[in-house]
Motif scaffolding. Structure first.
Motif, PDB file in Angstrom:
ATOM      1  N   GLY A 196       0.806  -1.208   0.000  1.00 37.48           N
ATOM      2  CA  GLY A 196       0.000   0.000   0.000  1.00 37.48           C
ATOM      3  C   GLY A 196       0.842   1.262   0.000  1.00 37.48           C
ATOM      4  O   GLY A 196       0.459   2.278  -0.582  1.00 37.48           O
ATOM      5  N   ALA A 197       2.009   1.210   0.630  1.00 40.74           N
ATOM      6  CA  ALA A 197       2.880   2.376   0.711  1.00 40.74           C
ATOM      7  C   ALA A 197       3.766   2.526  -0.522  1.00 40.74           C
ATOM      8  O   ALA A 197       3.913   3.627  -1.059  1.00 40.74           O
ATOM      9  N   THR A 216      -7.880   0.635   7.529  1.00 42.81           N
ATOM     10  CA  THR A 216      -6.938   1.624   7.011  1.00 42.81           C
ATOM     11  C   THR A 216      -5.890   1.004   6.084  1.00 42.81           C
ATOM     12  O   THR A 216      -5.677   1.501   4.972  1.00 42.81           O
ATOM     13  N   ARG A 264      -5.411   1.761   1.920  1.00 40.45           N
ATOM     14  CA  ARG A 264      -4.146   2.154   1.291  1.00 40.45           C
ATOM     15  C   ARG A 264      -3.754   1.157   0.195  1.00 40.45           C
ATOM     16  O   ARG A 264      -3.287   1.543  -0.878  1.00 40.45           O
ATOM     17  N   ARG A 304      -3.345   2.090  -3.845  1.00 40.75           N
ATOM     18  CA  ARG A 304      -2.087   1.884  -4.561  1.00 40.75           C
ATOM     19  C   ARG A 304      -2.254   0.874  -5.695  1.00 40.75           C
ATOM     20  O   ARG A 304      -1.714   1.062  -6.788  1.00 40.75           O
ATOM     21  N   LEU A 352      -9.055   7.576  -2.549  1.00 40.65           N
ATOM     22  CA  LEU A 352      -7.833   6.791  -2.325  1.00 40.65           C
ATOM     23  C   LEU A 352      -6.868   6.943  -3.489  1.00 40.65           C
ATOM     24  O   LEU A 352      -5.659   7.033  -3.301  1.00 40.65           O
ATOM     25  N   GLY A 401      -5.275  10.445  -3.459  1.00 37.15           N
ATOM     26  CA  GLY A 401      -4.952  10.608  -2.045  1.00 37.15           C
ATOM     27  C   GLY A 401      -4.293  11.915  -1.676  1.00 37.15           C
ATOM     28  O   GLY A 401      -4.734  12.607  -0.747  1.00 37.15           O
ATOM     29  N   ASP A 434      -4.997  12.160   5.650  1.00 32.80           N
ATOM     30  CA  ASP A 434      -4.851  11.041   4.724  1.00 32.80           C
ATOM     31  C   ASP A 434      -6.219  10.381   4.509  1.00 32.80           C
ATOM     32  O   ASP A 434      -6.846   9.938   5.474  1.00 32.80           O
ATOM     33  N   ALA A 478      -6.938   7.553   3.615  1.00 34.05           N
ATOM     34  CA  ALA A 478      -6.964   6.164   4.077  1.00 34.05           C
ATOM     35  C   ALA A 478      -7.164   6.075   5.585  1.00 34.05           C
ATOM     36  O   ALA A 478      -7.562   5.029   6.102  1.00 34.05           O
TER      37      ALA A 478
END
Length: 202
Positions: free
Chosen positions: A22-23, A86, A90, A94, A148, A151, A161, A163
């Protein structure tokens, strides 16, 4: 049979991968990074999942199972569910940005489940009927997922954020307020677009 510790390690690795994907995205994530986040060795990650691609598939499956098991929730359960979601939000954002085959399958599944949910709501009387159930489901899901995918832009204007639970709830409340009470006080735009639609489909 897997031992309890194996199952715990597998879940811990999956959760670490969900957060890392996700990051950084799937392409930007290494097995070694997931292993470090999970507190295990890279060899154990491969022991449980075989490859990074199969680990991604496990994350997709986890998200889908959450969607399939979703249903009515009381206020307390809803709050807990939103907080726990959460990393999933994310991951979805992504994945949709990366445009992978897995993301496409996730989107199709979410739309299908949403279409079924809205149809059930029609039958029970808490959803208004529509002339195009598929388009309604696609549009509804797109509205939900847009914050999302956008974002940084959404977060900049809402001050958090998308998310994270507080910002997600703020956006969801605004959307639900429009969907429940309506935004426009007359049908001028609906009439205009209906006329365009009828003209284009002749």
């Amino acid at each position: 049979m897997r031992s309890a510790s194996d199952l715990t390690a597998r879940a811990r690795i999956r959760d670490a991968a969900l957060a890392r994907f996700g990051a950084d995205g799937v392409a930007g994530t290494s097995v070694r990074a997931v292993a470090a986040d999970a507190g295990v060795s890279p060899a154990l990650v491969l022991h449980h999942f075989g490859s990074k691609e199969r680990l991604r598939q496990a994350c997709d499956q986890y998200v889908l199972e959450g969607i399939r098991s979703g249903g009515d929730a009381d206020e307390g359960a809803l709050a807990d569910m939103l907080r726990a979601a959460t990393p999933v939000r994310r991951y979805l954002g992504r994945a949709l940005l990366d445009g992978t085959d897995g993301a496409t399958a996730l989107f199709i599944e979410i739309v299908g489940r949403t279409q079924e949910w809205l149809a059930a709501g029609e039958a029970e009387g808490w959803v208004r009927p529509t002339s195009d159930a598929r388009a309604r489901a696609v549009t509804y899901v797109s509205w939900l997922l847009a914050p999302l995918v956008l974002g940084d832009q959404v977060g900049r204007l809402l001050g958090g954020d998308p998310a994270e639970t507080a910002t997600a709830v703020r956006g969801a409340r605004a959307g639900l307020e429009m969907l429940t009470g309506g935004l426009f006080t007359d049908d001028r735009w609906l009439t205009a677009f209906t006329a365009v639609d009828e003209r284009e489909t002749r």
